[in-house]
Design a protein around this motif. Sequence first.
Motif, PDB file in Angstrom:
ATOM      1  N   GLU A 182       0.825  -1.208   0.000  1.00 13.13           N
ATOM      2  CA  GLU A 182       0.000   0.000   0.000  1.00 13.13           C
ATOM      3  C   GLU A 182       0.862   1.262   0.000  1.00 13.13           C
ATOM      4  OE1 GLU A 182      -3.643   2.082   2.434  1.00 13.13           O
ATOM      5  OE2 GLU A 182      -3.325  -0.066   2.519  1.00 13.13           O
ATOM      6  N   LEU A 183       1.952   1.247   0.746  1.00 14.11           N
ATOM      7  CA  LEU A 183       2.848   2.397   0.759  1.00 14.11           C
ATOM      8  C   LEU A 183       3.390   2.689  -0.639  1.00 14.11           C
ATOM      9  CD1 LEU A 183       4.929   1.996   4.047  1.00 14.11           C
ATOM     10  CD2 LEU A 183       3.434   3.902   3.439  1.00 14.11           C
ATOM     11  N   TYR A 184       3.732   1.638  -1.349  1.00 13.94           N
ATOM     12  CA  TYR A 184       4.247   1.800  -2.711  1.00 13.94           C
ATOM     13  C   TYR A 184       3.176   2.379  -3.619  1.00 13.94           C
ATOM     14  CZ  TYR A 184       5.989   0.584  -7.356  1.00 13.94           C
ATOM     15  OH  TYR A 184       6.387   0.641  -8.674  1.00 13.94           O
ATOM     16  N   ASP A 185       1.949   1.857  -3.489  1.00 15.50           N
ATOM     17  CA  ASP A 185       0.862   2.312  -4.343  1.00 15.50           C
ATOM     18  C   ASP A 185       0.487   3.753  -4.036  1.00 15.50           C
ATOM     19  OD1 ASP A 185      -1.261   1.771  -6.311  1.00 15.50           O
ATOM     20  OD2 ASP A 185      -2.597   2.015  -4.607  1.00 15.50           O
ATOM     21  N   ILE A 186       0.343   4.064  -2.740  1.00 16.20           N
ATOM     22  CA  ILE A 186      -0.048   5.410  -2.332  1.00 16.20           C
ATOM     23  C   ILE A 186       1.054   6.415  -2.641  1.00 16.20           C
ATOM     24  CG2 ILE A 186      -0.578   6.869  -0.337  1.00 16.20           C
ATOM     25  CD1 ILE A 186      -1.940   4.431   0.925  1.00 16.20           C
ATOM     26  N   GLY A 187       2.303   6.001  -2.434  1.00 15.11           N
ATOM     27  CA  GLY A 187       3.436   6.903  -2.629  1.00 15.11           C
ATOM     28  C   GLY A 187       3.490   7.486  -4.028  1.00 15.11           C
ATOM     29  N   LYS A 188       3.161   6.674  -5.026  1.00  9.49           N
ATOM     30  CA  LYS A 188       3.187   7.151  -6.413  1.00  9.49           C
ATOM     31  C   LYS A 188       2.198   8.289  -6.616  1.00  9.49           C
ATOM     32  CE  LYS A 188       2.279   3.070  -7.974  1.00  9.49           C
ATOM     33  NZ  LYS A 188       1.956   1.941  -8.885  1.00  9.49           N
ATOM     34  N   PHE A 189       0.995   8.120  -6.079  1.00 11.81           N
ATOM     35  CA  PHE A 189      -0.022   9.150  -6.246  1.00 11.81           C
ATOM     36  C   PHE A 189       0.287  10.389  -5.416  1.00 11.81           C
ATOM     37  CE2 PHE A 189      -2.416   5.207  -7.267  1.00 11.81           C
ATOM     38  CZ  PHE A 189      -2.766   5.545  -8.567  1.00 11.81           C
ATOM     39  N   LEU A 190       0.865  10.176  -4.224  1.00  9.61           N
ATOM     40  CA  LEU A 190       1.242  11.312  -3.390  1.00  9.61           C
ATOM     41  C   LEU A 190       2.273  12.185  -4.096  1.00  9.61           C
ATOM     42  CD1 LEU A 190       1.399  12.977  -0.790  1.00  9.61           C
ATOM     43  CD2 LEU A 190       3.056  11.302   0.081  1.00  9.61           C
ATOM     44  N   ILE A 191       3.291  11.562  -4.663  1.00  8.98           N
ATOM     45  CA  ILE A 191       4.348  12.309  -5.358  1.00  8.98           C
ATOM     46  C   ILE A 191       3.764  13.063  -6.554  1.00  8.98           C
ATOM     47  CG2 ILE A 191       6.434  12.055  -6.751  1.00  8.98           C
ATOM     48  CD1 ILE A 191       7.230   9.755  -4.872  1.00  8.98           C
ATOM     49  N   LEU A 192       2.888  12.403  -7.305  1.00  7.63           N
ATOM     50  CA  LEU A 192       2.259  13.055  -8.448  1.00  7.63           C
ATOM     51  C   LEU A 192       1.403  14.234  -7.994  1.00  7.63           C
ATOM     52  CD1 LEU A 192       1.621  13.178 -11.465  1.00  7.63           C
ATOM     53  CD2 LEU A 192      -0.189  11.481 -11.076  1.00  7.63           C
ATOM     54  N   GLY A 193       0.626  14.022  -6.936  1.00  3.01           N
ATOM     55  CA  GLY A 193      -0.223  15.092  -6.421  1.00  3.01           C
ATOM     56  C   GLY A 193       0.586  16.260  -5.887  1.00  3.01           C
ATOM     57  N   ALA A 194       1.663  15.962  -5.178  1.00  4.32           N
ATOM     58  CA  ALA A 194       2.527  17.014  -4.650  1.00  4.32           C
ATOM     59  C   ALA A 194       3.179  17.794  -5.787  1.00  4.32           C
ATOM     60  CB  ALA A 194       3.591  16.409  -3.737  1.00  4.32           C
ATOM     61  N   PHE A 195       3.565  17.091  -6.838  1.00  5.32           N
ATOM     62  CA  PHE A 195       4.185  17.746  -8.002  1.00  5.32           C
ATOM     63  C   PHE A 195       3.202  18.717  -8.658  1.00  5.32           C
ATOM     64  CE2 PHE A 195       5.176  18.131 -12.483  1.00  5.32           C
ATOM     65  CZ  PHE A 195       6.555  18.340 -12.478  1.00  5.32           C
ATOM     66  N   ILE A 196       1.972  18.254  -8.885  1.00  2.75           N
ATOM     67  CA  ILE A 196       0.969  19.110  -9.533  1.00  2.75           C
ATOM     68  C   ILE A 196       0.641  20.310  -8.666  1.00  2.75           C
ATOM     69  CG2 ILE A 196      -1.426  19.206 -10.326  1.00  2.75           C
ATOM     70  CD1 ILE A 196      -1.144  16.303 -11.203  1.00  2.75           C
ATOM     71  N   SER A 197       0.500  20.070  -7.350  1.00  2.64           N
ATOM     72  CA  SER A 197       0.196  21.155  -6.429  1.00  2.64           C
ATOM     73  C   SER A 197       1.311  22.200  -6.432  1.00  2.64           C
ATOM     74  CB  SER A 197      -0.012  20.608  -5.020  1.00  2.64           C
ATOM     75  OG  SER A 197      -0.289  21.651  -4.112  1.00  2.64           O
ATOM     76  N   ALA A 198       2.552  21.740  -6.340  1.00  2.00           N
ATOM     77  CA  ALA A 198       3.695  22.656  -6.353  1.00  2.00           C
ATOM     78  C   ALA A 198       3.776  23.400  -7.680  1.00  2.00           C
ATOM     79  CB  ALA A 198       4.984  21.881  -6.094  1.00  2.00           C
ATOM     80  N   PHE A 199       3.435  22.714  -8.756  1.00  2.53           N
ATOM     81  CA  PHE A 199       3.433  23.338 -10.086  1.00  2.53           C
ATOM     82  C   PHE A 199       2.430  24.488 -10.130  1.00  2.53           C
ATOM     83  CE2 PHE A 199       1.852  23.659 -14.451  1.00  2.53           C
ATOM     84  CZ  PHE A 199       3.042  23.777 -15.163  1.00  2.53           C
ATOM     85  N   PHE A 200       1.228  24.242  -9.598  1.00  2.00           N
ATOM     86  CA  PHE A 200       0.209  25.278  -9.576  1.00  2.00           C
ATOM     87  C   PHE A 200       0.666  26.486  -8.757  1.00  2.00           C
ATOM     88  CE2 PHE A 200      -3.028  22.515 -11.354  1.00  2.00           C
ATOM     89  CZ  PHE A 200      -3.933  23.414 -11.914  1.00  2.00           C
ATOM     90  N   GLN A 201       1.358  26.205  -7.636  1.00  4.96           N
ATOM     91  CA  GLN A 201       1.749  27.278  -6.736  1.00  4.96           C
ATOM     92  C   GLN A 201       2.870  28.150  -7.289  1.00  4.96           C
ATOM     93  OE1 GLN A 201      -0.271  27.414  -3.974  1.00  4.96           O
ATOM     94  NE2 GLN A 201      -1.175  25.617  -4.920  1.00  4.96           N
ATOM     95  N   THR A 202       3.723  27.588  -8.128  1.00  3.65           N
ATOM     96  CA  THR A 202       4.940  28.306  -8.518  1.00  3.65           C
ATOM     97  C   THR A 202       5.052  28.618 -10.007  1.00  3.65           C
ATOM     98  OG1 THR A 202       6.130  26.192  -8.683  1.00  3.65           O
ATOM     99  CG2 THR A 202       6.283  27.384  -6.593  1.00  3.65           C
ATOM    100  N   ILE A 203       4.608  27.734 -10.862  1.00  2.95           N
ATOM    101  CA  ILE A 203       4.823  27.899 -12.301  1.00  2.95           C
ATOM    102  C   ILE A 203       3.710  28.693 -12.965  1.00  2.95           C
ATOM    103  CG2 ILE A 203       5.279  26.719 -14.471  1.00  2.95           C
ATOM    104  CD1 ILE A 203       7.421  26.309 -12.307  1.00  2.95           C
ATOM    105  N   ILE A 204       2.460  28.337 -12.658  1.00  2.00           N
ATOM    106  CA  ILE A 204       1.324  28.999 -13.302  1.00  2.00           C
ATOM    107  C   ILE A 204       1.097  30.373 -12.677  1.00  2.00           C
ATOM    108  CG2 ILE A 204      -1.158  28.855 -13.733  1.00  2.00           C
ATOM    109  CD1 ILE A 204      -0.924  25.878 -13.815  1.00  2.00           C
ATOM    110  N   GLU A 205       0.812  31.347 -13.510  1.00  2.00           N
ATOM    111  CA  GLU A 205       0.579  32.711 -13.048  1.00  2.00           C
ATOM    112  C   GLU A 205      -0.575  32.740 -12.046  1.00  2.00           C
ATOM    113  OE1 GLU A 205       2.037  35.579 -13.518  1.00  2.00           O
ATOM    114  OE2 GLU A 205       3.610  34.799 -14.849  1.00  2.00           O
ATOM    115  N   ARG A 206      -0.363  33.429 -10.939  1.00  2.00           N
ATOM    116  CA  ARG A 206      -1.353  33.471  -9.875  1.00  2.00           C
ATOM    117  C   ARG A 206      -2.688  34.060 -10.355  1.00  2.00           C
ATOM    118  NH1 ARG A 206      -1.517  32.947  -4.459  1.00  2.00           N
ATOM    119  NH2 ARG A 206      -2.963  34.244  -3.273  1.00  2.00           N
ATOM    120  N   ASP A 207      -2.627  35.007 -11.278  1.00  2.00           N
ATOM    121  CA  ASP A 207      -3.861  35.628 -11.775  1.00  2.00           C
ATOM    122  C   ASP A 207      -4.766  34.609 -12.456  1.00  2.00           C
ATOM    123  OD1 ASP A 207      -3.066  38.062 -10.841  1.00  2.00           O
ATOM    124  OD2 ASP A 207      -2.272  38.777 -12.760  1.00  2.00           O
TER     125      ASP A 207
END
Length: 304
Positions: A182-207
């Motif tokens: 389960e850790l292996y399965d969940i970890g993949k989605f967590l990393i993907l979700g964290a990546f997308i979230s961080a991308f939204f926070q920093t790369i995409i224009e806040r406006d």
Amino acid sequence: MSNSIIQNFSVIFISIVLEALPFILLGSIISAVIQVFISEDTIAKILPKNKLLGVLAAALSGLIFPVCECAVIPIGRRLIKKGVPLNMAVAFMLSVPIVNPIVLLSTYYAFHGRPYIVLLRGGLGLFIAVAIGMLVDIFQQGKEAVKLSYIDSGNLCSCGYDHSYKKKESRFMEVIYHTNSELYDIGKFLILGAFISAFFQTIIERDYVLKLGQHPVYSIIAMMLFAYLISLCSEADAFIASTFLGQFTPGAIIAFLILGPMIDIKNTLMLSASFKKGFIVKLISLIFIMCFAAGFIVNAVINI
């Protein structure tokens, strides 16, 4: 790409992963123990025979049986095979990943002690699970929901661990294997979700983010689709959702926290293996409609 953007991205990404890991580990261990030592027969025996009380008890059983998300749908299907009414099994499948002490604790921690978010997630999640459980009887109209051609195997869950050799292994080793899987399965989605979230926070224009995120309707739809596509574990999704505070409406965040544990891509695939297409369409439609309504109501009355 400037160094400051890379640095901000790294800080957000790493902080999300590190904050979520303890709860994922704890949830994986507890759910593995329950998975190995408590059978669906036990759950079936404690559910009341009364329809409303049975649906409510099934929805609340997550407080006692916080099983892993990979097991919720297979357990629900086998409960039906053992004579548990469809509405109770549905309430169980939808509520357990939300009404779960580990999930509620992680939500409280992720939102820095905002108890009203925990109450909204747990209360609305429970209400929607019970409501859909009761509505299933009406919309299904006694039709068979489970595929008759689906053959039961010795495996209770879809975690990838082969439980068929449990007689050769100790219960302790079963727990270890299940937790690891389960850790292996969940970890993949967590990393993907964290990546997308961080991308939204920093790369995409806040406006651009604010333009979508502050719309009372589009923000809810966007976050529900995000929850469905990202397939996050409910022990970790609060840490992703908390990064959108102030950028998306409160209703959108609540809808994300409720819909994700109830249905996502991986759970849809599990449903398709066990349940008939007509039932799946009705169930997913009800979940999206109810979660959208919950988010819309929250936007109308609350400002987080």
